[in-house]
Write an enzyme that holds these catalytic residues in place. Structure first.
Site, PDB file in Angstrom:
ATOM      1  N   THR A 223       0.782  -1.303  -0.003  1.00 26.21           N
ATOM      2  CA  THR A 223       0.114   0.238   0.009  1.00 26.21           C
ATOM      3  C   THR A 223       0.983   1.296  -0.075  1.00 26.21           C
ATOM      4  O   THR A 223       0.437   2.177  -0.640  1.00 26.21           O
ATOM      5  CB  THR A 223      -0.884  -0.006   1.129  1.00 26.21           C
ATOM      6  N   ALA A 224       2.039   1.061   0.812  1.00 25.97           N
ATOM      7  CA  ALA A 224       2.834   2.511   0.730  1.00 25.97           C
ATOM      8  C   ALA A 224       3.273   2.829  -0.758  1.00 25.97           C
ATOM      9  O   ALA A 224       3.278   3.944  -1.216  1.00 25.97           O
ATOM     10  CB  ALA A 224       3.888   2.282   1.879  1.00 25.97           C
ATOM     11  N   GLU A 243      -3.126  -3.271  -6.900  1.00 30.14           N
ATOM     12  CA  GLU A 243      -3.458  -4.273  -6.094  1.00 30.14           C
ATOM     13  C   GLU A 243      -2.490  -4.207  -4.987  1.00 30.14           C
ATOM     14  O   GLU A 243      -1.310  -4.654  -5.005  1.00 30.14           O
ATOM     15  CB  GLU A 243      -3.299  -5.648  -7.041  1.00 30.14           C
ATOM     16  N   CYS A 277      -0.685 -12.075  -1.718  1.00 31.98           N
ATOM     17  CA  CYS A 277      -1.388 -10.912  -1.148  1.00 31.98           C
ATOM     18  C   CYS A 277      -2.850 -11.389  -0.564  1.00 31.98           C
ATOM     19  O   CYS A 277      -3.218 -10.917   0.535  1.00 31.98           O
ATOM     20  CB  CYS A 277      -1.805 -10.050  -2.275  1.00 31.98           C
TER      21      CYS A 277
END
Length: 469
Positions: A223-224, A243, A277
């Site tokens: 996410t970062a 994603e 993930c």
């Protein structure tokens, strides 16, 4: 069938700067990867710009035919690709691992090549006739991860190429050889310059995401990093499919049969040694069957062999890199220190070569423990006890990510009711993490946006154009 040695030799650079890639299971050398810079990226983009118009002009039928030939080429080199993937990424040949991943590449490419995408008539009332068509974007930048390097790269490049785009791929620095090899095989059936792999670091990735010639970025990763890509791509208003990180919850309802679901729970959590993930990363089990589920899971986990990937007996492998090993170790140690109960594992052998962390199950753990609240991305599963379904749903929805989730029950209708309350892009019933080339996939909340796979995935790699009249 192409040999592993020949395939590796075909991607080994003869000039320029290189970096040695080591096997995460043994520490032995796998091969040498090129180290590209921004000048190499510029050359790749120039070549892509030259090749893309003619590729787009071929039309869907001719492009699909070329992609089907490329799928055949992957099958012809499947064992060599799988052995390279096993050595570089660490995953075993067997089980849902290296051979499975290579097979998924060719099957996904075939599915993408043969999925119809006809113009959509949106109004036809006798006075107005309006259709939506999808035109090529131009050049797509594809940035992939190290956990499923070949398969996720294929998820990116297959629809991009099918829709008439050129692609510049930046693989993870941990697994460049796998992506180079896959592209080398696919490129045997594609025009020169259409698909290029640039193996660089952060500087190359940053330039790719901001480059004015790139029309879209597809990214799978944290996410970062996804947030950084959003910022760097904003100046050129790029299209994005992101994603991002997940911390998938699974809820076991009180009517579930622990023995019947144990194997599904195990592989939902531990596929690719937990480095997925959309793996099951926190498991909520009703207090009535909590101990029985813990026991059943421990039985399956204890019987599942872990070791060097080229050993045909193994189905679990090492963590791919030391950084990820250290994350898993830190989180399990924190859980142990907090008083959580280690059912299995948690004790890596310091004398063993490679980044092997044993399959670990952690019970009697609080929902706010770091092993629950942070994405461990490895072979350690926290199992949290709950009393009511409302409580379980609240805990499952309590994080800022929502890639996938699952509900486990003997009553599928009841499971679907619970699933509808979960904030996630995909919720599976009595399974976790399975994907299909025709079923759209994408995240909720900070797990990203944009859909991949099937017709929706094709649309996301085109520019919609309405023809009205």
């Amino acid at each position: 069938m192409e040999s592993y040695e020949a395939l590796l030799a075909s991607i080994t650079p003869s000039t320029g700067q290189t970096r040695t890639i080591l096997d995460p299971a043994t520490g032995q050398k796998v091969g040498d990867s090129p180290v590209h810079g921004t000048e190499d990226l510029e050359r790749a983009i120039t070549a892509a710009s030259a090749a893309q118009p003619a590729w787009a002009a071929l039309g869907h039928e001719a492009r699909s035919a070329a992609l089907l030939r490329a799928a055949d080429a992957i099958d012809g080199s499947a064992e060599a690709l799988a052995r390279l993937l096993s050595r570089e990424q660490g995953k075993p040949l067997n089980g849902p691992n290296a051979r499975f991943e290579v097979g998924a590449c060719s099957s996904w490419l075939r599915a993408t090549a043969t999925t119809p995408l006809d113009p959509e008539v949106v109004v036809d009332d006798g006075e107005t006739h309006a259709e939506i068509h999808y035109r090529p974007i131009g050049i797509v930048g594809a940035i992939g991860p190290w956990n499923w390097p070949m398969m996720i790269t294929m998820w990116q490049i297959a629809p991009a190429l099918r829709m008439g785009n050129a692609v510049v791929v930046k693989p993870s620095e941990y697994t460049p050889l796998s992506v180079l090899a896959l592209a080398a095989v696919v490129n045997r059936e594609l025009p020169e310059g259409l698909l290029t792999v640039v193996c660089g670091g952060r500087e190359v990735g940053a330039r790719l995401t901001e480059h004015p010639a790139i029309g879209k970025i597809m990214f799978t990763g944290s996410t970062a990093t996804g947030k950084a890509i959003i910022k760097s791509s904003a100046a050129t208003v790029k299209r994005l499919t992101l994603e991002l990180g997940g911390n998938d919850a699974g809820i076991v309802l009180p009517d579930a049969d622990p023995q019947a679901i144990a194997e599904g729970l195990f592989w939902g959590a531990f596929i690719n040694t937990g480095q997925t993930c959309a793996a099951l990363k926190r498991l909520y089990v009703h207090e009535d069957i909590y101990d029985a589920v813990c026991d059943a899971l421990a039985t399956v986990a204890a019987a599942t062999p872990m070791g060097v990937g080229l050993d045909e007996a193994n189905v679990l492998g090492p963590l791919q890199n030391k950084q990820q090993f250290d994350i898993v170790a830190r989180l399990v140690d924190a859980a142990r220190d907090s008083g959580a109960r280690i059912l299995l594992g948690g004790d890596p052998d310091p004398g063993q070569p490679g980044y092997f962390y044993p399959t670990t199950l952690v019970a009697d753990i609080d929902n706010d423990n770091p092993l629950v609240a942070e994405e461990q991305f490895g072979p350690a599963l926290p199992i949290i006890r709950y009393g009511t379904v409302d409580e379980a749903v609240t805990m499952a929805n309590g994080l800022n990510v929502g890639l996938g989730a699952s509900v486990w029950s003997a009553d599928p209708a009841e499971a679907r009711k619970v699933a509808a309350r979960i904030e996630a892009g995909t919720v599976w019933i009595n399974s976790h993490g399975g994907v299909h080339p025709m079923i759209p996939f994408g995240g909720a909340k900070e797990s990203g946006y944009g859909l991949e796979f099937g017709v929706e995935g094709l649309k996301s790699l085109g520019v919609p154009q309405v023809i009205n009249g």
